[in-house]
Motif scaffolding. Structure first.
Motif, PDB file in Angstrom:
ATOM      1  N   LEU A 214      44.690  46.088  35.154  1.00 48.75           N
ATOM      2  CA  LEU A 214      44.205  46.389  36.499  1.00 48.75           C
ATOM      3  C   LEU A 214      42.833  45.774  36.741  1.00 48.75           C
ATOM      4  CD1 LEU A 214      44.978  47.932  39.064  1.00 48.75           C
ATOM      5  CD2 LEU A 214      43.835  49.951  38.128  1.00 48.75           C
ATOM      6  N   LEU A 215      41.935  45.912  35.773  1.00 45.83           N
ATOM      7  CA  LEU A 215      40.596  45.344  35.920  1.00 45.83           C
ATOM      8  C   LEU A 215      40.635  43.812  35.902  1.00 45.83           C
ATOM      9  CD1 LEU A 215      38.409  47.701  33.701  1.00 45.83           C
ATOM     10  CD2 LEU A 215      38.337  47.465  36.177  1.00 45.83           C
ATOM     11  N   ALA A 216      41.462  43.235  35.043  1.00 47.11           N
ATOM     12  CA  ALA A 216      41.578  41.777  34.979  1.00 47.11           C
ATOM     13  C   ALA A 216      42.110  41.217  36.294  1.00 47.11           C
ATOM     14  CB  ALA A 216      42.500  41.369  33.827  1.00 47.11           C
ATOM     15  N   ALA A 217      43.098  41.908  36.879  1.00 42.90           N
ATOM     16  CA  ALA A 217      43.655  41.483  38.166  1.00 42.90           C
ATOM     17  C   ALA A 217      42.591  41.573  39.262  1.00 42.90           C
ATOM     18  CB  ALA A 217      44.857  42.353  38.534  1.00 42.90           C
ATOM     19  N   GLY A 218      41.782  42.627  39.199  1.00 37.46           N
ATOM     20  CA  GLY A 218      40.701  42.785  40.169  1.00 37.46           C
ATOM     21  C   GLY A 218      39.671  41.675  40.060  1.00 37.46           C
ATOM     22  N   ALA A 219      39.384  41.247  38.819  1.00 38.07           N
ATOM     23  CA  ALA A 219      38.420  40.163  38.605  1.00 38.07           C
ATOM     24  C   ALA A 219      38.949  38.842  39.153  1.00 38.07           C
ATOM     25  CB  ALA A 219      38.112  40.034  37.115  1.00 38.07           C
ATOM     26  N   VAL A 220      40.217  38.548  38.887  1.00 36.59           N
ATOM     27  CA  VAL A 220      40.836  37.313  39.387  1.00 36.59           C
ATOM     28  C   VAL A 220      40.837  37.310  40.917  1.00 36.59           C
ATOM     29  CG1 VAL A 220      42.987  35.999  39.541  1.00 36.59           C
ATOM     30  CG2 VAL A 220      42.270  36.969  37.352  1.00 36.59           C
ATOM     31  N   TYR A 221      41.189  38.451  41.503  1.00 39.19           N
ATOM     32  CA  TYR A 221      41.227  38.573  42.963  1.00 39.19           C
ATOM     33  C   TYR A 221      39.832  38.394  43.558  1.00 39.19           C
ATOM     34  CZ  TYR A 221      42.769  40.360  47.508  1.00 39.19           C
ATOM     35  OH  TYR A 221      43.076  40.499  48.839  1.00 39.19           O
ATOM     36  N   SER A 222      38.822  38.936  42.879  1.00 38.10           N
ATOM     37  CA  SER A 222      37.432  38.796  43.341  1.00 38.10           C
ATOM     38  C   SER A 222      36.994  37.339  43.331  1.00 38.10           C
ATOM     39  CB  SER A 222      36.498  39.630  42.451  1.00 38.10           C
ATOM     40  OG  SER A 222      36.789  41.007  42.545  1.00 38.10           O
ATOM     41  N   LEU A 223      37.374  36.608  42.271  1.00 45.21           N
ATOM     42  CA  LEU A 223      37.020  35.193  42.189  1.00 45.21           C
ATOM     43  C   LEU A 223      37.709  34.383  43.288  1.00 45.21           C
ATOM     44  CD1 LEU A 223      37.113  34.561  38.326  1.00 45.21           C
ATOM     45  CD2 LEU A 223      35.097  34.538  39.808  1.00 45.21           C
ATOM     46  N   ILE A 224      38.928  34.783  43.634  1.00 46.45           N
ATOM     47  CA  ILE A 224      39.667  34.088  44.695  1.00 46.45           C
ATOM     48  C   ILE A 224      39.004  34.327  46.055  1.00 46.45           C
ATOM     49  CG2 ILE A 224      41.851  34.025  45.971  1.00 46.45           C
ATOM     50  CD1 ILE A 224      43.262  34.651  43.322  1.00 46.45           C
ATOM     51  N   LEU A 225      38.573  35.568  46.294  1.00 40.66           N
ATOM     52  CA  LEU A 225      37.995  35.930  47.591  1.00 40.66           C
ATOM     53  C   LEU A 225      36.533  35.525  47.741  1.00 40.66           C
ATOM     54  CD1 LEU A 225      39.399  39.544  48.224  1.00 40.66           C
ATOM     55  CD2 LEU A 225      40.228  37.379  49.168  1.00 40.66           C
ATOM     56  N   ALA A 226      35.836  35.298  46.621  1.00 37.19           N
ATOM     57  CA  ALA A 226      34.402  34.992  46.672  1.00 37.19           C
ATOM     58  C   ALA A 226      34.123  33.776  47.548  1.00 37.19           C
ATOM     59  CB  ALA A 226      33.875  34.760  45.255  1.00 37.19           C
ATOM     60  N   ASN A 227      33.139  33.924  48.446  1.00 39.62           N
ATOM     61  CA  ASN A 227      32.836  32.863  49.407  1.00 39.62           C
ATOM     62  C   ASN A 227      31.333  32.838  49.672  1.00 39.62           C
ATOM     63  OD1 ASN A 227      32.375  32.049  52.447  1.00 39.62           O
ATOM     64  ND2 ASN A 227      34.326  31.118  51.835  1.00 39.62           N
ATOM     65  N   LYS A 228      30.703  31.669  49.470  1.00 34.94           N
ATOM     66  CA  LYS A 228      29.258  31.542  49.642  1.00 34.94           C
ATOM     67  C   LYS A 228      28.801  31.933  51.044  1.00 34.94           C
ATOM     68  CE  LYS A 228      27.623  28.032  46.382  1.00 34.94           C
ATOM     69  NZ  LYS A 228      26.953  26.714  46.253  1.00 34.94           N
ATOM     70  N   GLU A 229      29.497  31.415  52.059  1.00 39.62           N
ATOM     71  CA  GLU A 229      29.102  31.664  53.441  1.00 39.62           C
ATOM     72  C   GLU A 229      29.128  33.156  53.768  1.00 39.62           C
ATOM     73  OE1 GLU A 229      31.211  29.331  52.476  1.00 39.62           O
ATOM     74  OE2 GLU A 229      29.926  27.577  52.859  1.00 39.62           O
TER      75      GLU A 229
END
Length: 237
Positions: A214-229
């Protein structure tokens, strides 16, 4: 990923952590004393009840103490709030590096410190248990498995924490960080009951695996959604 960029950001974290090394050492000493005292009391209780072999229990306790201290060391050096509180996010994001590399770079150094915390706790636990119970509580397979779990949990928590703190509103960030913290601690505490004097409790093992996934999936999802702007806009607001 550009390893040079990750190393540069990790080095910046190293300089920052050096300023708080004394408090970090104190925190680690306090926690390892508490964890070992609790573990010894639990194992002694089993011996008082007539259990003659607590070696499996001590191996599990060694992993529990090591992963817990690794996490304490890890979060003590995680500095995502620093850029936000010092209004340094804009300058950090002006670097020609993707947001994913920045997140990984900031987590990387804390993970290294976490590994050191793991090693110190692991070796200390083995020595203390050997002196107290005359048992060499070491298993190469268990040691590698515990280290892998520790690295994955720390990495996942760090990425989710950074994403929430930088990109989400304060309210949403607190909720997700709180849930992540509960899942993380639940997994570590569950580990303490994973190996008993009678063997391995598979129900606890399955729950621990679910927490890790669950935590690993959350980390992957966070990296996908991360956006500088979005992070910069959130910071301005």
């Amino acid at each position: 990923m550009n390893m040079q960029a990750i190393k540069a950001i990790a080095y910046k974290e190293k300089i920052s952590v050096k300023k708080s090394i004394k408090s970090l050492l104190i925190i680690n000493v306090v926690f390892i004393c508490i964890l070992l005292a609790t573990s010894i009391k639990k194992s002694s209780g089993f011996l008082d009840e007539g259990v003659t072999d607590v070696s499996n229990l001590l191996v599990g306790s060694t992993g529990y103490v090591s992963i817990f201290l690794s996490f304490v060391t890890f979060i003590s050096t995680l500095k995502f709030w620093q850029e936000k509180s010092m209004d340094a996010i804009d300058s950090l994001f002006s670097l020609p590096v993707s947001i994913r590399k920045i997140l990984v770079g900031k987590v990387a150094f804390s993970m290294l410190i976490g590994v050191i915390g793991f090693a110190v706790a692991f070796i200390t636990s083995i020595i203390v248990y050997a002196v107290k119970f005359k048992v060499f509580a070491f298993s190469p397979v268990a040691a590698l498995l515990m280290l892998a779990i520790s690295l994955l949990l720390n990495f996942s928590y760090g990425i989710i924490n950074g994403f929430c703190m930088w990109q989400l509103s304060v309210g949403k960030a607190k909720i997700i960080q709180g849930l992540t913290y509960v899942i993380f601690l639940g997994g570590i505490i569950g580990l303490n009951g994973c190996i008993t004097a009678d063997g391995i409790n598979m129900n606890v093992v399955y729950a621990l695996i679910a927490a890790v996934i669950l935590l690993a999936a959350g980390a992957v999802y966070s990296l996908i959604l991360a956006n500088k702007e979005k992070i910069i806009l959130n910071h301005i607001e």
